[in-house]
Design a protein around this motif. Sequence first.
Motif, PDB file in Angstrom:
ATOM      1  N   PRO A 249     -16.915  13.592  14.868  1.00  0.00           N
ATOM      2  CA  PRO A 249     -18.074  13.590  15.761  1.00  0.00           C
ATOM      3  C   PRO A 249     -17.825  14.346  17.071  1.00  0.00           C
ATOM      4  N   ASP A 250     -16.606  14.230  17.613  1.00  0.00           N
ATOM      5  CA  ASP A 250     -16.272  14.999  18.822  1.00  0.00           C
ATOM      6  C   ASP A 250     -16.380  16.489  18.549  1.00  0.00           C
ATOM      7  N   ARG A 251     -15.819  16.903  17.419  1.00  0.00           N
ATOM      8  CA  ARG A 251     -15.856  18.314  17.043  1.00  0.00           C
ATOM      9  C   ARG A 251     -17.299  18.798  16.888  1.00  0.00           C
ATOM     10  N   LEU A 252     -18.113  17.990  16.237  1.00  0.00           N
ATOM     11  CA  LEU A 252     -19.519  18.361  16.038  1.00  0.00           C
ATOM     12  C   LEU A 252     -20.247  18.497  17.376  1.00  0.00           C
ATOM     13  N   LEU A 253     -19.991  17.571  18.290  1.00  0.00           N
ATOM     14  CA  LEU A 253     -20.630  17.644  19.612  1.00  0.00           C
ATOM     15  C   LEU A 253     -20.220  18.926  20.330  1.00  0.00           C
ATOM     16  N   GLN A 254     -18.941  19.261  20.308  1.00  0.00           N
ATOM     17  CA  GLN A 254     -18.487  20.453  21.018  1.00  0.00           C
ATOM     18  C   GLN A 254     -18.958  21.738  20.342  1.00  0.00           C
ATOM     19  N   LEU A 255     -19.062  21.730  19.019  1.00  0.00           N
ATOM     20  CA  LEU A 255     -19.625  22.902  18.329  1.00  0.00           C
ATOM     21  C   LEU A 255     -21.099  23.075  18.656  1.00  0.00           C
TER      22      LEU A 255
ATOM     23  N   ALA B 142     -17.524  22.700  26.769  1.00  0.00           N
ATOM     24  CA  ALA B 142     -17.123  22.513  25.368  1.00  0.00           C
ATOM     25  C   ALA B 142     -15.639  22.810  25.188  1.00  0.00           C
ATOM     26  N   ALA B 143     -15.162  23.867  25.826  1.00  0.00           N
ATOM     27  CA  ALA B 143     -13.750  24.243  25.697  1.00  0.00           C
ATOM     28  C   ALA B 143     -12.837  23.178  26.293  1.00  0.00           C
ATOM     29  N   VAL B 144     -13.178  22.680  27.480  1.00  0.00           N
ATOM     30  CA  VAL B 144     -12.344  21.663  28.121  1.00  0.00           C
ATOM     31  C   VAL B 144     -12.352  20.372  27.306  1.00  0.00           C
ATOM     32  N   CYS B 145     -13.541  19.955  26.871  1.00  0.00           N
ATOM     33  CA  CYS B 145     -13.638  18.703  26.102  1.00  0.00           C
ATOM     34  C   CYS B 145     -12.933  18.811  24.750  1.00  0.00           C
ATOM     35  N   ALA B 146     -12.913  20.005  24.168  1.00  0.00           N
ATOM     36  CA  ALA B 146     -12.213  20.187  22.894  1.00  0.00           C
ATOM     37  C   ALA B 146     -10.704  20.252  23.108  1.00  0.00           C
TER      38      ALA B 146
END
Length: 112
Positions: A4-10, A46-50
Amino acid sequence: MTRPDRLLQLTRTGYGLALLVDPPRGHPGFGRPLRLLLGARNLAQAAVCAAVPTPAVRGVGVGVDLLHAASMLTVAARAHRYRHPALAQAGAALAFAAAGAALGRRPAPVAP
């Protein structure tokens, strides 16, 4: 990072990229410099959160989204010309904030 984290950042990355692309001529909304700034902010977030998928970083991201939503609601209330794009930005920021907050409530994955 969870799925879900990955999906949010994408999703945020796609949204940021969409803001960087010029819409067709006559598109009502913010000027190009502001769209570029908003797109770059979403890409950076998105980059920082990923890169650092911790609860603290996610919390800061939710806070940034809420501040952005509040600023866009202020623009919508005060500048009739920008009301629709400001409300769209506020809606997107609130959606990202809600998704980030919901992910923060999920229990951490347990290693096997």
